[in-house]
Design an enzyme around this catalytic site. Structure first.
Site, PDB file in Angstrom:
ATOM      1  N   HIS A 460     -40.606  24.889  27.747  1.00  0.00           N
ATOM      2  CA  HIS A 460     -41.791  24.166  28.211  1.00  0.00           C
ATOM      3  C   HIS A 460     -42.515  23.510  27.039  1.00  0.00           C
ATOM      4  O   HIS A 460     -42.832  22.309  27.080  1.00  0.00           O
ATOM      5  CB  HIS A 460     -42.728  25.139  28.938  1.00  0.00           C
ATOM      6  CG  HIS A 460     -44.021  24.548  29.371  1.00  0.00           C
ATOM      7  ND1 HIS A 460     -44.263  24.179  30.676  1.00  0.00           N
ATOM      8  CD2 HIS A 460     -45.161  24.244  28.689  1.00  0.00           C
ATOM      9  CE1 HIS A 460     -45.486  23.680  30.776  1.00  0.00           C
ATOM     10  NE2 HIS A 460     -46.055  23.708  29.566  1.00  0.00           N
ATOM     11  N   GLU A 461     -42.784  24.290  25.993  1.00  0.00           N
ATOM     12  CA  GLU A 461     -43.554  23.736  24.871  1.00  0.00           C
ATOM     13  C   GLU A 461     -42.754  22.691  24.103  1.00  0.00           C
ATOM     14  O   GLU A 461     -43.329  21.696  23.636  1.00  0.00           O
ATOM     15  CB  GLU A 461     -44.021  24.856  23.947  1.00  0.00           C
ATOM     16  CG  GLU A 461     -44.926  25.898  24.598  1.00  0.00           C
ATOM     17  CD  GLU A 461     -46.155  25.313  25.282  1.00  0.00           C
ATOM     18  OE1 GLU A 461     -46.538  24.156  24.991  1.00  0.00           O
ATOM     19  OE2 GLU A 461     -46.756  26.011  26.122  1.00  0.00           O
ATOM     20  N   HIS A 464     -43.198  19.422  25.818  1.00  0.00           N
ATOM     21  CA  HIS A 464     -44.368  18.650  25.396  1.00  0.00           C
ATOM     22  C   HIS A 464     -44.071  17.884  24.109  1.00  0.00           C
ATOM     23  O   HIS A 464     -44.461  16.717  23.949  1.00  0.00           O
ATOM     24  CB  HIS A 464     -45.559  19.583  25.149  1.00  0.00           C
ATOM     25  CG  HIS A 464     -46.255  20.049  26.382  1.00  0.00           C
ATOM     26  ND1 HIS A 464     -46.728  19.189  27.349  1.00  0.00           N
ATOM     27  CD2 HIS A 464     -46.578  21.305  26.803  1.00  0.00           C
ATOM     28  CE1 HIS A 464     -47.308  19.893  28.314  1.00  0.00           C
ATOM     29  NE2 HIS A 464     -47.227  21.174  28.004  1.00  0.00           N
ATOM     30  N   GLU A 489     -48.931  18.302  32.214  1.00  0.00           N
ATOM     31  CA  GLU A 489     -48.008  19.433  32.274  1.00  0.00           C
ATOM     32  C   GLU A 489     -46.713  19.108  33.027  1.00  0.00           C
ATOM     33  O   GLU A 489     -45.720  19.826  32.882  1.00  0.00           O
ATOM     34  CB  GLU A 489     -48.687  20.642  32.939  1.00  0.00           C
ATOM     35  CG  GLU A 489     -49.883  21.192  32.183  1.00  0.00           C
ATOM     36  CD  GLU A 489     -49.529  21.758  30.826  1.00  0.00           C
ATOM     37  OE1 GLU A 489     -48.375  22.204  30.643  1.00  0.00           O
ATOM     38  OE2 GLU A 489     -50.397  21.751  29.935  1.00  0.00           O
ATOM     39  N   TYR A 607     -52.438  22.643  36.340  1.00  0.00           N
ATOM     40  CA  TYR A 607     -51.167  23.354  36.198  1.00  0.00           C
ATOM     41  C   TYR A 607     -50.426  23.425  37.532  1.00  0.00           C
ATOM     42  O   TYR A 607     -49.189  23.354  37.579  1.00  0.00           O
ATOM     43  CB  TYR A 607     -51.402  24.761  35.645  1.00  0.00           C
ATOM     44  CG  TYR A 607     -51.580  24.803  34.151  1.00  0.00           C
ATOM     45  CD1 TYR A 607     -50.485  24.755  33.298  1.00  0.00           C
ATOM     46  CD2 TYR A 607     -52.847  24.868  33.584  1.00  0.00           C
ATOM     47  CE1 TYR A 607     -50.645  24.786  31.927  1.00  0.00           C
ATOM     48  CE2 TYR A 607     -53.019  24.909  32.210  1.00  0.00           C
ATOM     49  CZ  TYR A 607     -51.915  24.866  31.384  1.00  0.00           C
ATOM     50  OH  TYR A 607     -52.078  24.888  30.023  1.00  0.00           O
TER      51      TYR A 607
END
Length: 673
Positions: A460-461, A464, A489, A607
Site C-alpha cells: 500500500h505505502e 503511494h 488512498e 479511507y
C-alpha cells in the site's frame, strides 16, 4: 540495458539544527520578497505575476519538505526540534502571506483579465482557480477585522496541530510484564523486549504492542496493553479539544456552518450530508454481519476459556478481538501468522514488490549501494526509471525506512519530499519520495519477517510512492498524490488486491531459510481468510470515520468545547464497532493523529470512500488478469501520471469507460448491492 547517471542528484541529508533554521528563514525571506514584488504591480500579467508565482511555488516545496522531514526520522532530538520549529516558522509565515490583502487585490485584477485567461492551458487554468478559491477560503473577501481574526485562528490552529504531532512522534511510554504474563506471545518477540529487573519492557511501538494484543493468552495482559496503548498520550486529550474548537470557530468566521462544510467543499464528496449518508448506509449494511461475527467469536472465546478451566463469559471486549480473531483463523483455516511470516523476509519482499511494480508499470528500480545519500544507516535508496522507449527515462528517487527507533514517526506512511514539475526552461524536476514503516527489526537468529498484513501495508505505502513517481504535471501542487483527499488512498488500496491474488502473493514469497516460495495450500488457506470478520473490520473503520465527523459537524466553538470526548470515543465504539469497553474508559483519540494533526480532519471517511473507486478499478481492469501490463500502463498514464491536474472523476470515467459504481466495493465488503 545500461543506465546513465541520473540527471538530478538526490537530496543531501546532512543538515545541522542551525542549518535547518537558517534555511527556513531564507525560504521565508524569499517568499516575502516575491509577495512584496507582486503587491506593487499595478498591471498584472502572466509574466510578472503568474509565472514568478508558479516558479516560486514549484521550487520552494522540496527545500521546505526536506527541512521539515527531519522531525519524522532523525535520531538527534536537537535536529527533530529544529525541524518542528522550522515547520512552525514556515506555517506562520505562510499564514501571513496568505492573509495579504494587497497581494489578493493583484490576483483579483489578474483573474478578471480575459486576455490573460485565454493564454492559459487547462492545467494552468485549474491552478488559477485553486489560487482564487484558496484566497476566498483564507477569508480575503472579508472585512479587515474579520481577516485578522481568521489569521490569528489559523496561527493558533497551526501551533496546536504541530504540537499534537510532535507529542505522537516523541512518545516513549511502555509497560513492564513478567514472561509468564506474556505467555503465548512468540518467543522472538519477547526476547526482543529489553529486560527491566525480573520483567521485560513492552513499548507502544507497533512491533511490540500488536503481538501482545494478538497472542497473549492472559486477558488481563491484553487489557493492560490495550489500555496503555490507548492512553499513552494524555497531553493530546486537551490539545484535540482545543483543535476542534478552533476549527469550528474558524469555519464560522469564514462563513461555513461547520468545519466539515469548509473541508468537504474541496473534496469529491462535496457535502457532509453526502458523507454521512454514505457512512450511515454502510453501517446499516454491515451491522447484522458484524453481530453474527461477534456471536461466533464469543463462542470461540468461551470454548477457549472452558479448555483452560476458566469460567465462561457473556462479554466480548475490545481487547479480546485481535486475540480471538487470530485464534479463529488459526483453528478454522489452519493459518499460523508466525509461520506465514517466515516466507516474507523483508530483505526479499522489498525487491519482489518492486519487481511487481516494474512489470506492471514498465519500470526499473536500481538500488544505490555506494555514496548513498540517506538520513540513517538503515535506509535503502533507489533510482527509478521508466522503460517505455529505447533509452531509459529517469523518473525520480525513492527511499525505504523500515524499522522503528526513538523519535521516528510511529506508523506507516508515504511522504513526498520533492515534487515533480516542469521548470521554466521546459526541463523536468524529478520527484523524491519516502516510504516510512515500523516493522520488526532482525534478530541474531532471524531476519526481519513480515506478517501477511504487513506485506499488505508495505504494498500500500509503496503504491503511494509509485503514484508520486509516476506523476508528470506542469505544476508541483498537482503532482502525484496531489489529488482530492478522498481519492488519494484509492490507487494504493487498489494495489492491495495483489496480496490476495494467488500467483502474485506466491511471487512475493521466499522462505528465509530455504528460499522456497509459499506452498499453494497455504496460499489457498490464507486467501480464504480475506473476509473473515470483515464486517467487524468495516465497522471499526466506521467508528473512526463517524467519530471524526461528529467532532467536525459541531456548529460553534462552544458546542465543540462542550463535547465529552471520552464518552464519544467509547460509546460510539461500543455502538458502532460492537466491541464492549467493560468498566474502562480509553482515550485513543489522543493518538489519532490522522484527525489531530495529520490532515484527515473531517476526512477519515475517505479511507472507505476511496475503496469504492479502488475496487471498481481492480475488478474492471485487473481481477481477471492481475498482471495485465497493457492495462497497467493505461492505468498508470490515466490515473497516476495526471495526479490532480485534472478532475479525478473525469479520469475515472476515461479509464473505466463509464461512471464508477459501488458494486465491486459492496461485493468486497460482503454486503448486498
Amino acid at each position: 540495458m545500461s543506465f546513465p547517471a541520473p540527471p538530478q542528484a538526490p537530496p543531501v541529508w546532512n543538515h545541522t539544527a542551525e542549518q535547518i533554521l537558517a534555511e527556513a528563514d531564507q525560504l521565508i525571506a524569499a517568499n516575502t520578497q516575491l509577495y512584496d514584488t507582486i503587491a506593487a504591480i499595478t498591471e498584472p500579467t502572466f509574466e510578472n505575476v503568474f509565472a514568478p508565482f508558479v516558479k516560486a511555488e514549484n521550487e520552494e516545496r522540496g527545500p521546505e519538505s526536506i527541512i521539515t522531514f527531519y522531525q519524522q526520522v532523525s535520531t538527534d532530538k536537537a535536529i527533530r526540534d529544529a525541524s518542528t520549529q522550522a515547520e512552525e516558522k514556515l506555517q506562520q509565515a505562510g499564514i501571513e502571506a496568505s492573509s495579504r490583502i494587497d497581494v489578493y487585490r493583484v490576483w483579483e485584477k489578474l483573474n478578471a483579465n480575459a486576455a490573460f485567461q485565454a493564454k492559459l492551458d487547462d492545467e494552468s487554468k485549474r491552478l488559477l482557480k485553486k489560487v482564487m478559491t484558496t484566497y476566498k477560503r483564507d477569508g480575503l473577501s472579508l472585512p479587515e477585522a474579520a481577516r485578522k481574526e481568521v489569521k490569528d485562528l489559523k496561527k493558533k490552529y497551526s501551533n496546536l496541530t504541530l504540537l499534537f504531532n510532535k507529542n505522537c512522534n516523541e512518545e516513549l511510554g511502555f509497560l513492564l510484564f513478567t514472561r509468564a504474563e506474556l505467555d503465548g506471545v512468540p518467543a522472538d518477540v519477547v526476547d526482543g523486549f529489553p529486560a527491566e529487573g525480573d520483567k521485560v519492557k513492552m513499548t507502544y511501538k507497533y512491533p511490540d504492542v500488536l503481538p501482545v494484543l494478538k497472542y497473549a493468552t492472559s486477558e488481563e495482559t491484553r487489557k493492560r496493553a490495550f489500555l496503555g496503548n490507548q492512553n499513552k498520550l494524555p497531553a493530546n486529550e486537551k490539545l484535540l479539544a482545543e483543535i476542534i474548537a478552533v476549527r469550528a470557530e474558524l469555519a464560522q468566521k469564514l462563513g461555513y456552518e461547520t468545519f466539515s462544510d469548509y473541508v468537504l467543499e474541496e473534496r469529491m464528496a462535496k457535502t457532509k450530508e453526502n458523507v454521512l449518508s454514505f457512512l450511515g448506509d454502510l453501517k446499516g449494511k454491515l451491522k447484522s454481519g458484524g453481530e453474527a461475527e461477534i456471536a461466533e467469536l464469543l463462542k470461540l472465546k468461551n470454548a477457549h476459556l472452558k479448555a483452560r478451566g476458566l469460567p465462561e463469559s457473556t462479554h466480548y471486549y475490545i481487547w479480546d478481538h485481535s486475540y480471538y480473531s487470530n485464534l479463529m483463523i488459526e483453528q478454522q483455516y489452519l493459518i499460523d501468522d508466525q509461520k506465514i511470516s517466515e516466507y516474507f523476509p523483508i530483505q526479499s519482499v522489498v525487491p519482489k514488490i518492486l519487481h511487481l511494480y516494474e512489470t506492471l508499470f514498465n519500470l526499473k528500480f536500481i538500488q544505490v549501494d555506494e555514496n548513498r545519500s540517506v538520513w540513517h544507516e538503515d535506509v535503502i535508496q533507489f533510482s527509478v526509471w521508466k522503460l517505455d522507449n529505447a533509452e531509459p527515462e529517469f523518473v525520480g528517487w525513492v527511499y525505504f525506512d523500515m524499522h522503528p527507533r526513538d523519535g521516528k514517526y510511529g506508523h506507516a506512511c508515504n511522504i513526498s519530499i520533492v515534487p515533480g514539475y516542469t521548470k521554466a526552461d521546459g526541463s523536468a524536476n524529478y520527484p523524491v519520495t519516502v516510504v516510512l514503516c515500523n516493522f520488526s527489526k532482525p534478530t541474531k537468529d532471524k531476519p526481519a519477517l513480515l506478517k501477511h498484513s504487513e506485506v499488505n501495508t508495505l504494498l500500500h505505502e509503496v503504491g503511494h510512492a509509485i503514484h508520486d513517481l509516476m506523476g508528470k504535471t506542469q505544476h508541483s501542487r498537482f503532482h502525484g498524490t496531489g489529488v482530492s483527499w478522498d481519492f488519494v488512498e484509492a490507487p494504493s488500496q487498489m494495489l492491495e488486491y495483489w496480496t490476495w491474488s494467488p500467483s502474485e502473493l506466491k511471487s512475493l514469497s521466499a522462505h528465509y531459510v530455504t528460499g522456497e516460495p509459499i506452498t499453494d495450500d497455504l496460499v489457498a488457506s490464507l486467501i480464504k481468510t480475506k473476509h473473515v470478520n470483515g464486517g467487524l473490520a468495516g465497522l471499526r473503520q466506521l467508528h473512526f470515520a463517524l467519530f471524526d465527523m461528529t467532532l467536525h459537524t459541531v456548529k460553534s466553538a462552544e458546542e465543540a468545547t462542550a463535547l465529552d470526548l471520552d464518552a464519544l470515543w467509547n460509546d460510539m465504539r461500543e455502538e458502532i464497532s460492537l466491541f464492549e469497553n467493560g468498566d474502562t474508559v480509553s482515550k485513543g483519540y489522543g493518538s489519532f493523529n490522522h484527525i489531530g494533526g495529520g490532515g484527515y480532519a473531517s476526512g477519515y471517511y475517505g479511507y472507505l470512500y476511496s475503496e469504492v473507486f479502488a475496487a471498481d478499478i481492480y475488478y474492471t481492469l485487473f481481477k481477471a488478469d492481475p498482471m495485465n501490463v497493457a492495462n497497467g500502463i493505461r492505468y498508470r498514464d490515466t490515473i497516476l501520471r495526471r495526479g490532480g491536474s485534472r478532475d479525478e472523476m473525469d479520469n475515472l470515467v476515461e479509464l473505466l469507460g463509464r461512471a464508477p459504481n459501488s458494486a465491486a466495493f459492496l461485493t468486497e465488503m460482503g454486503v448486498a448491492n
